[in-house]
Scaffold this motif. Sequence first.
Motif, PDB file in Angstrom:
ATOM      1  N   GLU A  43       0.831  -1.206   0.000  1.00  0.00           N
ATOM      2  CA  GLU A  43       0.000   0.000   0.000  1.00  0.00           C
ATOM      3  C   GLU A  43       0.865   1.255   0.000  1.00  0.00           C
ATOM      4  OE1 GLU A  43      -3.511   1.833   2.873  1.00  0.00           O
ATOM      5  OE2 GLU A  43      -1.733   0.981   3.815  1.00  0.00           O
ATOM      6  N   GLY A  44       0.529   2.191  -0.860  1.00  0.00           N
ATOM      7  CA  GLY A  44       1.228   3.459  -0.862  1.00  0.00           C
ATOM      8  C   GLY A  44       0.831   4.288   0.340  1.00  0.00           C
ATOM      9  N   VAL A  45       1.816   4.862   1.016  1.00  0.00           N
ATOM     10  CA  VAL A  45       1.583   5.674   2.204  1.00  0.00           C
ATOM     11  C   VAL A  45       1.754   7.161   1.886  1.00  0.00           C
ATOM     12  CG1 VAL A  45       2.363   6.162   4.545  1.00  0.00           C
ATOM     13  CG2 VAL A  45       2.323   3.807   3.719  1.00  0.00           C
ATOM     14  N   ALA A  46       2.854   7.502   1.251  1.00  0.00           N
ATOM     15  CA  ALA A  46       3.142   8.910   0.952  1.00  0.00           C
ATOM     16  C   ALA A  46       4.181   8.979  -0.140  1.00  0.00           C
ATOM     17  CB  ALA A  46       3.656   9.627   2.202  1.00  0.00           C
ATOM     18  N   GLN A  47       4.163  10.075  -0.881  1.00  0.00           N
ATOM     19  CA  GLN A  47       5.228  10.309  -1.844  1.00  0.00           C
ATOM     20  C   GLN A  47       5.539  11.784  -1.927  1.00  0.00           C
ATOM     21  OE1 GLN A  47       4.039   8.624  -5.616  1.00  0.00           O
ATOM     22  NE2 GLN A  47       2.963  10.472  -6.275  1.00  0.00           N
ATOM     23  N   ILE A  48       6.782  12.078  -2.358  1.00  0.00           N
ATOM     24  CA  ILE A  48       7.242  13.457  -2.433  1.00  0.00           C
ATOM     25  C   ILE A  48       7.913  13.670  -3.769  1.00  0.00           C
ATOM     26  CG2 ILE A  48       9.416  12.863  -1.223  1.00  0.00           C
ATOM     27  CD1 ILE A  48       9.217  15.703   0.068  1.00  0.00           C
ATOM     28  N   GLU A  49       7.541  14.780  -4.409  1.00  0.00           N
ATOM     29  CA  GLU A  49       8.052  15.134  -5.728  1.00  0.00           C
ATOM     30  C   GLU A  49       9.342  15.955  -5.568  1.00  0.00           C
ATOM     31  OE1 GLU A  49       8.748  15.078  -8.740  1.00  0.00           O
ATOM     32  OE2 GLU A  49       6.807  14.694  -9.664  1.00  0.00           O
ATOM     33  N   GLY A  50      10.001  16.188  -6.689  1.00  0.00           N
ATOM     34  CA  GLY A  50      11.221  16.985  -6.675  1.00  0.00           C
ATOM     35  C   GLY A  50      11.019  18.403  -6.161  1.00  0.00           C
ATOM     36  N   ASP A  51       9.811  18.933  -6.335  1.00  0.00           N
ATOM     37  CA  ASP A  51       9.516  20.291  -5.846  1.00  0.00           C
ATOM     38  C   ASP A  51       8.970  20.276  -4.421  1.00  0.00           C
ATOM     39  OD1 ASP A  51       6.298  20.776  -7.570  1.00  0.00           O
ATOM     40  OD2 ASP A  51       6.996  19.261  -6.167  1.00  0.00           O
ATOM     41  N   ASP A  52       9.054  19.120  -3.771  1.00  0.00           N
ATOM     42  CA  ASP A  52       8.612  18.903  -2.385  1.00  0.00           C
ATOM     43  C   ASP A  52       7.098  18.839  -2.229  1.00  0.00           C
ATOM     44  OD1 ASP A  52      11.313  20.673  -0.664  1.00  0.00           O
ATOM     45  OD2 ASP A  52      11.162  18.635  -1.460  1.00  0.00           O
ATOM     46  N   SER A  53       6.364  18.778  -3.314  1.00  0.00           N
ATOM     47  CA  SER A  53       4.924  18.549  -3.180  1.00  0.00           C
ATOM     48  C   SER A  53       4.711  17.102  -2.724  1.00  0.00           C
ATOM     49  CB  SER A  53       4.201  18.816  -4.491  1.00  0.00           C
ATOM     50  OG  SER A  53       4.700  17.979  -5.527  1.00  0.00           O
ATOM     51  N   THR A  54       3.656  16.898  -1.948  1.00  0.00           N
ATOM     52  CA  THR A  54       3.442  15.588  -1.321  1.00  0.00           C
ATOM     53  C   THR A  54       1.997  15.128  -1.486  1.00  0.00           C
ATOM     54  OG1 THR A  54       2.916  16.650   0.795  1.00  0.00           O
ATOM     55  CG2 THR A  54       5.208  16.006   0.425  1.00  0.00           C
ATOM     56  N   ILE A  55       1.815  13.826  -1.431  1.00  0.00           N
ATOM     57  CA  ILE A  55       0.483  13.255  -1.322  1.00  0.00           C
ATOM     58  C   ILE A  55       0.534  12.124  -0.303  1.00  0.00           C
ATOM     59  CG2 ILE A  55      -0.180  13.842  -3.693  1.00  0.00           C
ATOM     60  CD1 ILE A  55       0.151  10.902  -4.402  1.00  0.00           C
ATOM     61  N   TYR A  56      -0.617  11.858   0.302  1.00  0.00           N
ATOM     62  CA  TYR A  56      -0.716  10.840   1.341  1.00  0.00           C
ATOM     63  C   TYR A  56      -1.964   9.992   1.124  1.00  0.00           C
ATOM     64  CZ  TYR A  56       2.573  13.870   3.824  1.00  0.00           C
ATOM     65  OH  TYR A  56       3.661  14.633   4.169  1.00  0.00           O
ATOM     66  N   VAL A  57      -1.888   8.766   1.570  1.00  0.00           N
ATOM     67  CA  VAL A  57      -3.086   7.954   1.628  1.00  0.00           C
ATOM     68  C   VAL A  57      -3.967   8.516   2.737  1.00  0.00           C
ATOM     69  CG1 VAL A  57      -2.138   6.258   3.264  1.00  0.00           C
ATOM     70  CG2 VAL A  57      -3.925   5.575   1.627  1.00  0.00           C
ATOM     71  N   ASP A  58      -5.270   8.418   2.578  1.00  0.00           N
ATOM     72  CA  ASP A  58      -6.199   9.067   3.514  1.00  0.00           C
ATOM     73  C   ASP A  58      -5.980   8.625   4.958  1.00  0.00           C
ATOM     74  OD1 ASP A  58      -9.139   9.248   1.333  1.00  0.00           O
ATOM     75  OD2 ASP A  58      -7.377  10.521   1.511  1.00  0.00           O
ATOM     76  N   SER A  59      -5.628   7.381   5.170  1.00  0.00           N
ATOM     77  CA  SER A  59      -5.543   6.846   6.528  1.00  0.00           C
ATOM     78  C   SER A  59      -4.407   7.448   7.354  1.00  0.00           C
ATOM     79  CB  SER A  59      -5.396   5.324   6.479  1.00  0.00           C
ATOM     80  OG  SER A  59      -4.226   4.953   5.772  1.00  0.00           O
ATOM     81  N   VAL A  60      -3.459   8.133   6.717  1.00  0.00           N
ATOM     82  CA  VAL A  60      -2.340   8.704   7.468  1.00  0.00           C
ATOM     83  C   VAL A  60      -2.313  10.226   7.423  1.00  0.00           C
ATOM     84  CG1 VAL A  60      -0.983   6.627   6.966  1.00  0.00           C
ATOM     85  CG2 VAL A  60      -0.598   8.707   5.612  1.00  0.00           C
ATOM     86  N   LYS A  61      -3.229  10.825   6.694  1.00  0.00           N
ATOM     87  CA  LYS A  61      -3.246  12.288   6.593  1.00  0.00           C
ATOM     88  C   LYS A  61      -3.388  12.921   7.983  1.00  0.00           C
ATOM     89  CE  LYS A  61      -5.029  12.739   1.877  1.00  0.00           C
ATOM     90  NZ  LYS A  61      -6.194  13.130   1.033  1.00  0.00           N
ATOM     91  N   GLY A  62      -2.562  13.927   8.225  1.00  0.00           N
ATOM     92  CA  GLY A  62      -2.586  14.601   9.517  1.00  0.00           C
ATOM     93  C   GLY A  62      -1.746  13.920  10.581  1.00  0.00           C
ATOM     94  N   ARG A  63      -1.259  12.714  10.306  1.00  0.00           N
ATOM     95  CA  ARG A  63      -0.439  11.991  11.279  1.00  0.00           C
ATOM     96  C   ARG A  63       0.985  11.752  10.774  1.00  0.00           C
ATOM     97  NH1 ARG A  63      -1.573   6.892  12.617  1.00  0.00           N
ATOM     98  NH2 ARG A  63      -2.565   6.345  10.615  1.00  0.00           N
ATOM     99  N   PHE A  64       1.135  11.511   9.493  1.00  0.00           N
ATOM    100  CA  PHE A  64       2.439  11.231   8.897  1.00  0.00           C
ATOM    101  C   PHE A  64       2.891  12.421   8.053  1.00  0.00           C
ATOM    102  CE2 PHE A  64       2.169   6.270   8.609  1.00  0.00           C
ATOM    103  CZ  PHE A  64       1.818   6.228   9.957  1.00  0.00           C
ATOM    104  N   ALA A  65       4.207  12.572   7.954  1.00  0.00           N
ATOM    105  CA  ALA A  65       4.773  13.623   7.114  1.00  0.00           C
ATOM    106  C   ALA A  65       6.020  13.102   6.412  1.00  0.00           C
ATOM    107  CB  ALA A  65       5.112  14.851   7.934  1.00  0.00           C
ATOM    108  N   ILE A  66       6.030  13.241   5.101  1.00  0.00           N
ATOM    109  CA  ILE A  66       7.193  12.844   4.302  1.00  0.00           C
ATOM    110  C   ILE A  66       8.005  14.094   3.986  1.00  0.00           C
ATOM    111  CG2 ILE A  66       5.921  13.000   2.110  1.00  0.00           C
ATOM    112  CD1 ILE A  66       7.607  10.616   1.113  1.00  0.00           C
ATOM    113  N   SER A  67       9.315  13.965   4.036  1.00  0.00           N
ATOM    114  CA  SER A  67      10.194  15.088   3.717  1.00  0.00           C
ATOM    115  C   SER A  67      11.483  14.539   3.127  1.00  0.00           C
ATOM    116  CB  SER A  67      10.484  15.921   4.972  1.00  0.00           C
ATOM    117  OG  SER A  67      11.138  15.145   5.943  1.00  0.00           O
TER     118      SER A  67
END
Length: 120
Positions: A43-67
């Motif tokens: 399952e995908g949890v989070a990803q980060i683009e070269g410009d630091d834009s991010t997306i998260y799976v709904d179940s971790v939004k607000g709890r996890f942070a990718i950097s």
Amino acid sequence: QVQLVESGGGSVQAGGSLRLSCAASGYRRCMGWFRQTPGKEREGVAQIEGDDSTIYVDSVKGRFAISRDNVKDIVYLQMNSLKPEDTAMYYCAGRSGVCAALWSGSYTSWGQGTQVTVSS
């Protein structure tokens, strides 16, 4: 082929925090974190683009942070307010192109995984 090495997994009680790290042997524009439990699809949890834009799976939004630290080629996953359902093997992944969907098939480089166990 870029080598990816995860670290930072472990055991924690519900409500606790962990920070996962992924050290890459080279730059990958798109980096992601995935997780998998026995018998289930990755399952995908989070990803980060070269410009630091991010997306998260709904179940971790607000709890996890990718950097990411592009100088050191390290990607982090800060996990807060952990729940027992977050228990899984966590994998770091990378691709040289722009990020596509948060789907394991779109990534070409993978780490060996680090186990996260959250107890209630």
